[in-house]
Design a protein around this motif. Structure first.
Motif, mmCIF file in Angstrom:
data_model
loop_
_atom_site.group_PDB
_atom_site.id
_atom_site.type_symbol
_atom_site.label_atom_id
_atom_site.label_comp_id
_atom_site.label_asym_id
_atom_site.label_seq_id
_atom_site.Cartn_x
_atom_site.Cartn_y
_atom_site.Cartn_z
ATOM 1 N N ILE A 1 -77.227 33.696 27.992
ATOM 2 C CA ILE A 1 -77.993 33.697 29.702
ATOM 3 C C ILE A 1 -77.256 32.462 29.493
ATOM 4 O O ILE A 1 -77.387 30.837 28.425
ATOM 5 N N VAL A 2 -76.786 31.993 31.007
ATOM 6 C CA VAL A 2 -76.083 30.806 30.640
ATOM 7 C C VAL A 2 -77.057 29.717 31.923
ATOM 8 O O VAL A 2 -77.092 31.051 32.991
ATOM 9 N N LEU A 3 -77.363 28.571 31.358
ATOM 10 C CA LEU A 3 -78.069 27.307 32.616
ATOM 11 C C LEU A 3 -77.000 26.756 32.845
ATOM 12 O O LEU A 3 -76.280 26.416 32.734
ATOM 13 N N ASP A 4 -77.043 27.314 34.610
ATOM 14 C CA ASP A 4 -76.152 27.332 35.612
ATOM 15 C C ASP A 4 -76.804 25.934 36.528
ATOM 16 O O ASP A 4 -77.905 25.659 36.947
ATOM 17 N N ASP A 5 -75.902 24.560 37.251
ATOM 18 C CA ASP A 5 -76.269 23.644 37.569
ATOM 19 C C ASP A 5 -75.751 23.857 39.079
ATOM 20 O O ASP A 5 -74.686 24.101 39.201
ATOM 21 N N PHE A 6 -76.432 24.387 39.628
ATOM 22 C CA PHE A 6 -76.195 24.075 41.469
ATOM 23 C C PHE A 6 -75.884 22.457 42.156
ATOM 24 O O PHE A 6 -76.363 22.867 42.602
ATOM 25 N N LEU B 1 -71.580 37.740 23.758
ATOM 26 C CA LEU B 1 -70.754 36.581 24.052
ATOM 27 C C LEU B 1 -69.233 36.885 24.638
ATOM 28 O O LEU B 1 -69.152 35.822 25.544
ATOM 29 N N GLU B 2 -68.450 37.855 24.285
ATOM 30 C CA GLU B 2 -67.531 38.201 24.823
ATOM 31 C C GLU B 2 -67.610 38.069 26.758
ATOM 32 O O GLU B 2 -66.105 37.466 27.165
ATOM 33 N N ASN C 1 -71.907 25.588 37.310
ATOM 34 C CA ASN C 1 -71.708 23.893 36.050
ATOM 35 C C ASN C 1 -72.206 24.132 35.463
ATOM 36 O O ASN C 1 -73.488 23.809 34.635
ATOM 37 N N PRO C 2 -71.657 25.200 34.601
ATOM 38 C CA PRO C 2 -72.586 25.110 33.058
ATOM 39 C C PRO C 2 -73.604 24.315 32.407
ATOM 40 O O PRO C 2 -72.669 23.528 31.544
ATOM 41 N N LEU C 3 -74.602 24.613 32.605
ATOM 42 C CA LEU C 3 -75.173 23.080 31.161
ATOM 43 C C LEU C 3 -75.508 24.038 29.701
ATOM 44 O O LEU C 3 -75.403 22.663 28.934
ATOM 45 N N ARG C 4 -75.646 25.168 29.428
ATOM 46 C CA ARG C 4 -76.379 25.726 28.298
ATOM 47 C C ARG C 4 -76.219 26.856 28.648
ATOM 48 O O ARG C 4 -76.344 28.069 28.632
ATOM 49 N N VAL C 5 -75.927 27.524 27.144
ATOM 50 C CA VAL C 5 -76.118 28.606 26.768
ATOM 51 C C VAL C 5 -77.010 29.013 25.417
ATOM 52 O O VAL C 5 -77.130 27.993 24.834
ATOM 53 N N VAL C 6 -77.978 29.796 26.196
ATOM 54 C CA VAL C 6 -78.754 30.550 25.343
ATOM 55 C C VAL C 6 -78.803 32.089 24.635
ATOM 56 O O VAL C 6 -78.310 32.660 25.479
ATOM 57 N N GLY D 1 -85.682 38.295 16.418
ATOM 58 C CA GLY D 1 -86.961 37.312 16.341
ATOM 59 C C GLY D 1 -86.052 35.959 16.997
ATOM 60 O O GLY D 1 -86.647 35.021 15.884
ATOM 61 N N TRP D 2 -84.897 35.691 16.877
ATOM 62 C CA TRP D 2 -84.295 34.489 16.861
ATOM 63 C C TRP D 2 -83.810 33.961 18.523
ATOM 64 O O TRP D 2 -83.758 35.257 19.169
ATOM 65 N N SER D 3 -84.174 32.909 18.414
ATOM 66 C CA SER D 3 -83.066 32.705 19.903
ATOM 67 C C SER D 3 -82.565 31.424 19.607
ATOM 68 O O SER D 3 -83.171 30.073 18.286
ATOM 69 N N GLN D 4 -81.357 30.428 20.300
ATOM 70 C CA GLN D 4 -81.397 29.144 19.827
ATOM 71 C C GLN D 4 -80.123 29.053 20.780
ATOM 72 O O GLN D 4 -79.393 30.141 22.077
ATOM 73 N N ASP D 5 -80.020 27.520 21.093
ATOM 74 C CA ASP D 5 -78.446 27.112 22.342
ATOM 75 C C ASP D 5 -77.334 27.473 21.203
ATOM 76 O O ASP D 5 -77.276 26.671 20.023
#
Length: 123
Positions: free
Chosen positions: A21-26, A43-44, A57-62, A69-73
């Motif tokens: 998922i993408v954190l986007d800045d508006f 991912l593709e 304006n993407p800030l981060r992809v998680v 049982g994992w999550s990461q930047d």
């Protein structure tokens, strides 16, 4: 944790899959994790959506996988992939992705090199 029968899950039906998922800045403090179709959360699809201009304006992809049982930047991996695809296509990184790629790619760091100070004898 209480479990309610009527609450829908954000976890895809196929529990053993990586989701991105993408954190986007508006702007004006409006930052959101963008909604996406379950089938376009790999991912593709995220990389292609970035290159197609879907994100302002993407800030981060998680990335995460609930079965494992994992999550990461994964922003650095995505930035590298965006750069690599642009290089293969012999084009510049799109202007709306320049900040994202520069932030996570680590190519351009301001480095202050020390200069030797030589004392010059007075004349």
């Amino acid at each position: 944790m209480r479990h309610s029968a009527w609450t829908s899950s954000i976890v895809p039906n196929n529990d053993d899959r990586n989701v991105y998922i993408v954190l986007d800045d508006f702007g004006d403090n409006h930052r959101v994790f963008r909604e996406t179709d379950v089938e376009r959360a790999d991912l593709e699809a995220v990389v292609m959506a970035m290159l197609e201009g879907e994100y302002r304006n993407p800030l981060r992809v998680v990335g995460f996988n609930t079965a494992e049982g994992w999550s990461q930047d994964v922003s650095a991996d995505v930035a590298h992939e965006v750069r690599q695809r642009c290089d293969l296509q012999m084009r510049d990184v799109p202007f709306y992705l320049e900040d994202f790629v520069a932030r996570y790619e680590g190519r351009f760091h301001d480095v202050q090199l020390p200069l030797p100070m030589r004392l010059v004898p007075p004349i």
